[in-house]
Design an enzyme around this catalytic site. Structure first.
Site, mmCIF file in Angstrom:
data_model
loop_
_atom_site.group_PDB
_atom_site.id
_atom_site.type_symbol
_atom_site.label_atom_id
_atom_site.label_comp_id
_atom_site.label_asym_id
_atom_site.label_seq_id
_atom_site.Cartn_x
_atom_site.Cartn_y
_atom_site.Cartn_z
ATOM 1 N N SER A 57 0.876 -1.168 0.000
ATOM 2 C CA SER A 57 0.000 0.000 0.000
ATOM 3 C C SER A 57 0.909 1.212 0.000
ATOM 4 O O SER A 57 2.085 1.109 0.365
ATOM 5 C CB SER A 57 -0.856 -0.005 1.267
ATOM 6 O OG SER A 57 -1.444 1.266 1.455
ATOM 7 N N TYR B 278 -2.327 -1.439 10.340
ATOM 8 C CA TYR B 278 -2.334 -1.646 8.889
ATOM 9 C C TYR B 278 -0.992 -1.209 8.296
ATOM 10 O O TYR B 278 -0.370 -1.941 7.529
ATOM 11 C CB TYR B 278 -3.493 -0.868 8.264
ATOM 12 C CG TYR B 278 -3.639 -1.084 6.775
ATOM 13 C CD1 TYR B 278 -4.244 -2.232 6.277
ATOM 14 C CD2 TYR B 278 -3.169 -0.136 5.862
ATOM 15 C CE1 TYR B 278 -4.375 -2.438 4.908
ATOM 16 C CE2 TYR B 278 -3.300 -0.328 4.498
ATOM 17 C CZ TYR B 278 -3.905 -1.481 4.030
ATOM 18 O OH TYR B 278 -4.031 -1.682 2.671
HETATM 19 N N1 LIG Z 1 -8.611 -0.440 -1.331
HETATM 20 C C1 LIG Z 1 -7.566 0.321 -1.116
HETATM 21 O O1 LIG Z 1 -7.655 1.549 -1.077
HETATM 22 C C2 LIG Z 1 -6.213 -0.308 -0.931
HETATM 23 C C3 LIG Z 1 -5.112 0.539 -0.885
HETATM 24 C C4 LIG Z 1 -3.860 -0.003 -0.731
HETATM 25 C C5 LIG Z 1 -3.692 -1.368 -0.641
HETATM 26 N N2 LIG Z 1 -4.774 -2.185 -0.677
HETATM 27 C C6 LIG Z 1 -4.527 -3.617 -0.584
HETATM 28 O O2 LIG Z 1 -5.115 -4.284 -1.679
HETATM 29 C C7 LIG Z 1 -5.367 -5.640 -1.328
HETATM 30 C C8 LIG Z 1 -6.764 -6.020 -1.768
HETATM 31 O O3 LIG Z 1 -7.696 -5.269 -1.022
HETATM 32 P P1 LIG Z 1 -9.003 -4.623 -1.657
HETATM 33 O O4 LIG Z 1 -8.870 -3.164 -1.560
HETATM 34 O O5 LIG Z 1 -9.290 -5.235 -2.971
HETATM 35 O O6 LIG Z 1 -10.086 -5.028 -0.556
HETATM 36 P P2 LIG Z 1 -11.194 -6.172 -0.538
HETATM 37 O O7 LIG Z 1 -12.186 -5.937 -1.613
HETATM 38 O O8 LIG Z 1 -11.683 -6.234 0.857
HETATM 39 O O9 LIG Z 1 -10.360 -7.477 -0.913
HETATM 40 C C9 LIG Z 1 -9.606 -8.182 0.044
HETATM 41 C C10 LIG Z 1 -9.807 -9.650 -0.206
HETATM 42 O O10 LIG Z 1 -9.074 -10.411 0.762
HETATM 43 C C11 LIG Z 1 -9.953 -11.419 1.251
HETATM 44 N N3 LIG Z 1 -9.545 -11.850 2.582
HETATM 45 C C12 LIG Z 1 -9.770 -11.252 3.773
HETATM 46 N N4 LIG Z 1 -9.264 -11.982 4.776
HETATM 47 C C13 LIG Z 1 -8.698 -13.072 4.208
HETATM 48 C C14 LIG Z 1 -8.031 -14.210 4.698
HETATM 49 N N5 LIG Z 1 -7.850 -14.397 6.016
HETATM 50 N N6 LIG Z 1 -7.590 -15.148 3.823
HETATM 51 C C15 LIG Z 1 -7.780 -14.998 2.497
HETATM 52 N N7 LIG Z 1 -8.418 -13.952 1.965
HETATM 53 C C16 LIG Z 1 -8.872 -13.002 2.798
HETATM 54 C C17 LIG Z 1 -11.314 -10.795 1.246
HETATM 55 O O11 LIG Z 1 -12.334 -11.773 1.283
HETATM 56 P P3 LIG Z 1 -13.854 -11.306 1.702
HETATM 57 O O12 LIG Z 1 -14.280 -10.312 0.686
HETATM 58 O O13 LIG Z 1 -14.611 -12.584 1.660
HETATM 59 O O14 LIG Z 1 -13.705 -10.729 3.077
HETATM 60 C C18 LIG Z 1 -11.260 -10.058 -0.089
HETATM 61 O O15 LIG Z 1 -11.546 -10.909 -1.152
HETATM 62 C C19 LIG Z 1 -5.146 -5.727 0.174
HETATM 63 O O16 LIG Z 1 -3.891 -6.307 0.426
HETATM 64 C C20 LIG Z 1 -5.142 -4.281 0.616
HETATM 65 O O17 LIG Z 1 -4.387 -4.073 1.775
HETATM 66 C C21 LIG Z 1 -6.035 -1.692 -0.814
#
Ligand SMILES: NC(=O)c1ccc[n+]([C@@H]2O[C@H](COP(=O)([O-])OP(=O)(O)OC[C@H]3O[C@@H](n4cnc5c(N)ncnc54)[C@H](OP(=O)(O)O)[C@@H]3O)[C@@H](O)[C@H]2O)c1
Length: 358
Positions: free
Chosen positions: A205, A217
């Site tokens: 991130s 985080y």
């Molecule tokens: N969104 C942002 O602004 C942002 C910014 C920087 C970095 N990121 C990073 O991007 C990555 C993806 O996040 P996202 O934004 O796409 O959010 P998201 O839509 O919540 O996706 C995260 C995914 O991880 C799954 N997950 C949660 N706990 C888990 C576990 N214990 N084992 C396996 N899978 C698990 C979730 O499943 P469920 O949906 O079933 O809970 C979901 O499919 C993350 O690493 C996050 O830190 C996001």
């Protein structure tokens, strides 16, 4: 003089552009395993790579998420359920991946699963076939042995609060999923990636470059950056390339407005009395509004992130780091090079003052 300089800069960018555009061959034979495909970036990436013809092995946390994804993709894409916090779940997923990509190191099992018109035509043992097996050579020649890509995408952010009122359990959970999960999945799959001389893409991130708010985080993402840097240096002689993707703020399940604000309220509600007295209700309300505005401004163009992931997996020359999103590129990255005191001022100038501020 200026003309030469302009020509030199132009040439540099032209070469850079050309280098970045080169794509690896046999994409349709390459397996990519992605964690956290239920929603957000993981889900979009799985669909994007599937549409591009790669063999996507999508790991979802829930069977419901897996079923939905299968419904939106081709027959090539396969799913498995994986909880990255559970060792037995990681081991089972690794075995599942082995069965798909071919495993020659074990000595006993050889599982090149070659598809022919959708049917599995080979699922054999080395003892029976030996190393001169035509199916095995075919699979090697086609480049499908080993895991080409591992994308550590699964992550959580819960809840958005200050370090002082974030409870230990929430901090631990973020570390378990975002950092320990990444490390365990990587180490478990590394032999398969090494065999393919493939790629590892770790989703960090921009908060892994500039620590700002949501302590647990940021700590987990700094850990992802450190782990990725260490591993890249350690395994440089195996032909495996590691990329780190650093997204800015994007609207996904993680940044869901209603849920995020609700969790923030809940954590304030559960904060010890002395914390509430130290910061005060006014402080919380002001912070709540800042967060609300921040969440409203999250980008909805998730392709800015998944295109970076795709480039890291398909380009001949993947980058070590990708900053995804305008906020990451034009605010956080420049900020990370400023003197710390100046960065502190810029990041917190709009924050309220706690009730017991001195
Ligand atoms: N969104 C942002 O602004 C942002 C910014 C920087 C970095 N990121 C990073 O991007 C990555 C993806 O996040 P996202 O934004 O796409 O959010 P998201 O839509 O919540 O996706 C995260 C995914 O991880 C799954 N997950 C949660 N706990 C888990 C576990 N214990 N084992 C396996 N899978 C698990 C979730 O499943 P469920 O949906 O079933 O809970 C979901 O499919 C993350 O690493 C996050 O830190 C996001």
């Amino acid at each position: 003089m200026w003309l030469y300089l302009a020509a030199f800069v132009g040439l540099y960018y032209l070469l850079h552009w050309y280098r970045e555009r080169q794509v690896v061959s046999h994409l349709q034979d390459k397996y990519v395993f992605i964690t956290g495909c239920d929603s957000g970036f993981g889900n979009l990436l799985a669909r994007q790579l599937d549409a591009r013809g790669l063999r996507v092995l999508a790991a979802c946390l829930t069977e419901k998420g897996a079923e939905q994804l299968r419904g939106q993709t081709s027959d090539r894409l396969e799913t498995v359920t994986l909880d990255v916090t559970k060792m037995e779940s990681i081991a089972a997923a690794t075995q599942w991946v082995k069965e798909h990509v071919g495993d020659r190191d074990g000595g006993l099992t050889l599982l090149p699963r070659l598809k022919c018109s959708g049917a599995i035509i080979a699922h054999c043992s080395t003892e029976l076939l030996g190393s001169s097996d035509p199916l095995a050579s075919a699979s090697q020649n086609a480049g499908i042995t080993g895991l080409w890509g591992l994308v550590n995408n699964a992550g959580i952010l819960t809840p958005i609060t200050l370090c002082e009122w974030l409870n230990t359990e929430d901090s631990m959970n973020m570390l378990k999923v975002n950092l320990i999960g990444v490390i365990q999945v990587t180490l478990s799959m590394l032999p398969l990636v090494r065999r393919a001389r493939g790629r590892i893409v770790n989703v960090s991130s921009i908060l892994g470059r500039v620590a700002f708010f949501v302590g647990g985080y940021c700590v987990s993402k700094y850990g992802v950056e450190a782990f990725s840097d260490i591993l890249r240096r350690e395994i440089q002689h195996f032909g495996v390339k590691i990329s780190i993707v650093e997204p800015g703020y994007f609207r996904t399940g993680m940044t869901n407005m209603t849920q995020s604000l609700e969790r923030m309220k809940q954590s304030w509600k559960e904060a010890p009395k002395h914390i509430k007295e130290t910061y005060g209700q006014q402080y919380f309300d002001a912070l709540y509004n800042i967060m609300k505005e921040g969440l409203l401004n999250c980008s909805t163009n998730l392709n800015l992130v998944t295109d970076c992931m795709e480039h890291a997996l398909t380009s001949v020359h993947p980058r070590t780091r990708y900053s995804a999103g305008w906020d990451a590129k034009f605010f956080f990255i420049p900020l990370s090079y400023l003197p710390t005191s100046l960065a502190d001022y810029i990041l917190t100038r709009s924050w309220p003052k706690p009730a017991q501020a001195v």
